[in-house]
Design a protein around this motif. Structure first.
Motif, PDB file in Angstrom:
ATOM      1  N   ALA A  80       0.843  -1.204   0.000  1.00  0.00           N
ATOM      2  CA  ALA A  80       0.000   0.000   0.000  1.00  0.00           C
ATOM      3  C   ALA A  80       0.878   1.254   0.000  1.00  0.00           C
ATOM      4  CB  ALA A  80      -0.926  -0.009   1.210  1.00  0.00           C
ATOM      5  N   VAL A  81       1.984   1.216   0.752  1.00  0.00           N
ATOM      6  CA  VAL A  81       2.876   2.380   0.787  1.00  0.00           C
ATOM      7  C   VAL A  81       3.589   2.515  -0.560  1.00  0.00           C
ATOM      8  CG1 VAL A  81       4.760   3.525   2.013  1.00  0.00           C
ATOM      9  CG2 VAL A  81       3.241   2.005   3.265  1.00  0.00           C
ATOM     10  N   PHE A  82       4.068   1.382  -1.078  1.00  0.00           N
ATOM     11  CA  PHE A  82       4.756   1.404  -2.378  1.00  0.00           C
ATOM     12  C   PHE A  82       3.876   2.064  -3.443  1.00  0.00           C
ATOM     13  CE2 PHE A  82       5.544  -0.212  -6.578  1.00  0.00           C
ATOM     14  CZ  PHE A  82       6.919  -0.143  -6.707  1.00  0.00           C
ATOM     15  N   ASP A  83       2.612   1.638  -3.529  1.00  0.00           N
ATOM     16  CA  ASP A  83       1.707   2.154  -4.571  1.00  0.00           C
ATOM     17  C   ASP A  83       1.392   3.629  -4.372  1.00  0.00           C
ATOM     18  OD1 ASP A  83       1.587  -0.226  -5.930  1.00  0.00           O
ATOM     19  OD2 ASP A  83      -0.247  -0.920  -4.949  1.00  0.00           O
ATOM     20  N   ALA A  84       1.177   4.027  -3.120  1.00  0.00           N
ATOM     21  CA  ALA A  84       0.838   5.437  -2.855  1.00  0.00           C
ATOM     22  C   ALA A  84       2.024   6.341  -3.213  1.00  0.00           C
ATOM     23  CB  ALA A  84       0.454   5.609  -1.391  1.00  0.00           C
ATOM     24  N   VAL A  85       3.228   5.919  -2.861  1.00  0.00           N
ATOM     25  CA  VAL A  85       4.410   6.750  -3.140  1.00  0.00           C
ATOM     26  C   VAL A  85       4.703   6.771  -4.646  1.00  0.00           C
ATOM     27  CG1 VAL A  85       6.877   7.049  -2.672  1.00  0.00           C
ATOM     28  CG2 VAL A  85       5.346   6.403  -0.814  1.00  0.00           C
ATOM     29  N   ALA A  86       4.441   5.638  -5.319  1.00  0.00           N
ATOM     30  CA  ALA A  86       4.674   5.572  -6.778  1.00  0.00           C
ATOM     31  C   ALA A  86       3.909   6.674  -7.501  1.00  0.00           C
ATOM     32  CB  ALA A  86       4.258   4.198  -7.300  1.00  0.00           C
ATOM     33  N   LYS A  87       2.744   7.037  -6.980  1.00  0.00           N
ATOM     34  CA  LYS A  87       1.899   8.061  -7.632  1.00  0.00           C
ATOM     35  C   LYS A  87       2.542   9.446  -7.596  1.00  0.00           C
ATOM     36  CE  LYS A  87      -2.558   5.809  -7.136  1.00  0.00           C
ATOM     37  NZ  LYS A  87      -2.490   4.732  -6.152  1.00  0.00           N
ATOM     38  N   MET A  88       3.541   9.621  -6.778  1.00  0.00           N
ATOM     39  CA  MET A  88       4.202  10.930  -6.679  1.00  0.00           C
ATOM     40  C   MET A  88       5.222  11.152  -7.804  1.00  0.00           C
ATOM     41  SD  MET A  88       3.086  12.657  -4.202  1.00  0.00           S
ATOM     42  CE  MET A  88       1.477  12.116  -3.690  1.00  0.00           C
ATOM     43  N   VAL A  89       5.577  10.048  -8.509  1.00  0.00           N
ATOM     44  CA  VAL A  89       6.611  10.136  -9.546  1.00  0.00           C
ATOM     45  C   VAL A  89       6.002  10.672 -10.844  1.00  0.00           C
ATOM     46  CG1 VAL A  89       8.386   8.823 -10.801  1.00  0.00           C
ATOM     47  CG2 VAL A  89       7.664   8.070  -8.513  1.00  0.00           C
ATOM     48  N   LYS A  90       6.672  11.637 -11.470  1.00  0.00           N
ATOM     49  CA  LYS A  90       6.245  12.181 -12.774  1.00  0.00           C
ATOM     50  C   LYS A  90       6.378  11.115 -13.850  1.00  0.00           C
ATOM     51  CE  LYS A  90       8.095  16.876 -12.983  1.00  0.00           C
ATOM     52  NZ  LYS A  90       9.278  17.640 -13.381  1.00  0.00           N
ATOM     53  N   PRO A  91       5.575  11.144 -14.903  1.00  0.00           N
ATOM     54  CA  PRO A  91       5.896  10.284 -16.050  1.00  0.00           C
ATOM     55  C   PRO A  91       7.324  10.597 -16.525  1.00  0.00           C
ATOM     56  CG  PRO A  91       3.716  11.245 -16.268  1.00  0.00           C
ATOM     57  CD  PRO A  91       4.339  11.904 -15.068  1.00  0.00           C
ATOM     58  N   GLY A  92       8.110   9.579 -16.703  1.00  0.00           N
ATOM     59  CA  GLY A  92       9.516   9.775 -17.088  1.00  0.00           C
ATOM     60  C   GLY A  92      10.438   9.921 -15.885  1.00  0.00           C
ATOM     61  N   GLY A  93       9.861  10.057 -14.682  1.00  0.00           N
ATOM     62  CA  GLY A  93      10.666  10.180 -13.457  1.00  0.00           C
ATOM     63  C   GLY A  93      11.110   8.812 -12.941  1.00  0.00           C
ATOM     64  N   ARG A  94      12.069   8.830 -12.018  1.00  0.00           N
ATOM     65  CA  ARG A  94      12.611   7.563 -11.508  1.00  0.00           C
ATOM     66  C   ARG A  94      12.170   7.321 -10.055  1.00  0.00           C
ATOM     67  NH1 ARG A  94      18.805   8.012 -12.204  1.00  0.00           N
ATOM     68  NH2 ARG A  94      18.280  10.219 -12.298  1.00  0.00           N
ATOM     69  N   TYR A  95      12.123   6.022  -9.734  1.00  0.00           N
ATOM     70  CA  TYR A  95      11.633   5.599  -8.413  1.00  0.00           C
ATOM     71  C   TYR A  95      12.587   4.513  -7.904  1.00  0.00           C
ATOM     72  CZ  TYR A  95       7.826   4.020  -5.159  1.00  0.00           C
ATOM     73  OH  TYR A  95       7.046   3.707  -4.084  1.00  0.00           O
ATOM     74  N   ALA A  96      13.237   4.753  -6.764  1.00  0.00           N
ATOM     75  CA  ALA A  96      14.179   3.777  -6.204  1.00  0.00           C
ATOM     76  C   ALA A  96      13.690   3.338  -4.829  1.00  0.00           C
ATOM     77  CB  ALA A  96      15.566   4.394  -6.084  1.00  0.00           C
ATOM     78  N   VAL A  97      13.617   2.026  -4.640  1.00  0.00           N
ATOM     79  CA  VAL A  97      13.082   1.487  -3.384  1.00  0.00           C
ATOM     80  C   VAL A  97      14.002   0.408  -2.831  1.00  0.00           C
ATOM     81  CG1 VAL A  97      11.130   0.211  -2.369  1.00  0.00           C
ATOM     82  CG2 VAL A  97      10.690   1.984  -4.074  1.00  0.00           C
ATOM     83  N   TRP A  98      14.259   0.507  -1.535  1.00  0.00           N
ATOM     84  CA  TRP A  98      15.043  -0.519  -0.821  1.00  0.00           C
ATOM     85  C   TRP A  98      14.177  -1.083   0.300  1.00  0.00           C
ATOM     86  CZ3 TRP A  98      16.745  -2.130   3.880  1.00  0.00           C
ATOM     87  CH2 TRP A  98      17.898  -2.925   3.952  1.00  0.00           C
ATOM     88  N   LEU A  99      14.024  -2.424   0.291  1.00  0.00           N
ATOM     89  CA  LEU A  99      13.225  -3.104   1.329  1.00  0.00           C
ATOM     90  C   LEU A  99      14.031  -4.234   1.940  1.00  0.00           C
ATOM     91  CD1 LEU A  99       9.928  -3.702  -0.711  1.00  0.00           C
ATOM     92  CD2 LEU A  99      10.329  -1.873   0.961  1.00  0.00           C
TER      93      LEU A  99
END
Ligand SMILES: C[S@@+](CC[C@H](N)C(=O)[O-])C[C@H]1O[C@@H](n2cnc3c(N)ncnc32)[C@H](O)[C@@H]1O
Ligand SMILES: [Zn+2]
Length: 318
Positions: A170-189
């Motif tokens: 749920a957190v992953f999906d909500a934060v993903a929405k903050m990324v612009k099209p063409g923007g990058r998203y880096a996640v460490w779990l």
């Protein structure tokens, strides 16, 4: 009364209730939504959308321990986001779960406009750490309901955060929405370890998460002492997690960070890969661990390293 919000938030703030733009320059104590009238308290210049609840141990830990080290934090940032701080100059960057702000600081020093968000009073520490950086600002908020403009960040990173919620996904999906099209998203779990390590860890954490912070800290000091012993810290901590960081205070903090939080989920690479795909990301890259060496890599690949991660970066394509 003069407002003391630490930066101008670059028009990022949005009302979590109605989505209307928020102007923090209201009266210094609150910011009022012109759309629905919601009042958001502002303390120490930071808008507060939530209080800590199940994550309170993080507020304690980040405000108490001094664990930021410039060179190490830069290297870790680069390893865990796949981006050199210098690449981020002028970009809008979100540090999702900023804790005490060590990686917000790295990004802001690299020239980025950074917003750090955390559920807890750790944002106070982050603001102190970044007081010399006008391009860093902070909000105390739940990552699942960020009071920020969706699809407005060029680069979003989250290091060691999402697995502490009831639902990592749920957190992953909500934060993903903050990324612009063409923007990058880096996640460490956190990485899922062998079944016997998982079982033992769950049994231990069932006890430690019920302890008072004072009592738990005494155990963590013992763990930190073990973590300073050569050999012990290369063997026993494959069974029970305690930090072997060269610095005493980091060892106590890291060990507390492991045993205090109510939720701590562990994940696999294929799980995270699936989440990125389903959220509309491609150009996915699995980031290798920061440490090297054949034995380390072998143990990592066999999921034997407690506290190691699954780490990925992707680009938003839709
Ligand atoms: C282990 S700390 C990592 C902090 C920072 N990323 C670092 O590596 O130094 C995890 C942080 O995530 C925050 N956090 C976890 N779940 C959150 C949520 N749903 N919303 C906001 N913050 C959250 C906690 O409050 C905590 O400060
Ligand atoms: Zn509103």
């Amino acid at each position: 009364m003069t407002l003391t919000v630490q930066c101008d938030y670059l028009g990022w703030l949005r009302c979590p209730q109605c989505g209307h733009e928020l102007d923090p320059a209201a009266d210094g104590q609150t910011c009022a939504c012109a759309g629905c009238g919601m009042m958001i308290p502002v303390q120490n210049g930071i808008p507060r959308f939530v209080s800590a609840e199940h994550l309170a141990s993080f507020g304690l830990q980040w405000n108490k321990y001094e664990v930021a080290h410039d060179d190490e934090d830069r290297a870790t940032f680069e390893a865990k986001t796949g981006a050199a701080p210098g690449e981020l100059g002028g970009l809008r960057v979100l540090d999702a779960g900023c804790g005490g702000g060590r990686y917000s600081k790295v990004a802001a020093e690299g020239g980025a406009n950074v917003c750090g968000a955390d559920h807890t009073t750790a944002v106070d520490k982050a603001a102190r750490l970044c007081a010399h950086l006008p391009s860093a600002c902070f909000v105390q908020a739940d990552l699942k309901h960020l009071p920020l403009k969706p699809a407005s960040f060029d680069f979003v990173f989250s290091i060691g955060v999402m697995h502490h919620d009831v639902s990592t996904r749920a957190v992953f999906d909500a934060v993903a929405k903050m990324v612009k099209p063409g923007g990058r998203y880096a996640v460490w779990l956190y990485r899922r370890n062998q079944w016997w390590q998982e079982r033992l860890n769950d049994a231990l954490r069932r006890r430690t998460t019920k302890m008072s912070p004072q009592r738990l800290e005494r155990y963590c000091r013992f763990g930190a002492w073990l973590g300073g012993l050569p050999l012990v810290n290369k063997t026993l901590n494959k069974v029970v997690n305690f930090s072997s960081h060269p610095n005493w205070e980091n060892r106590v903090c890291d060990t507390f960070d492991w045993f205090a939080p109510q939720y701590q989920h562990h994940h696999t690479e294929s799980e995270l890969l699936g989440w990125f795909h389903e959220a509309g990301f491609d150009d996915l890259r699995v980031l290798p661990p920061e440490k090297t060496g054949r034995l380390y890599r072998w143990s990592y690949d066999h999921n034997l390293l407690i506290g190691s991660g699954v780490n990925m970066v992707g680009t938003r394509c839709r």
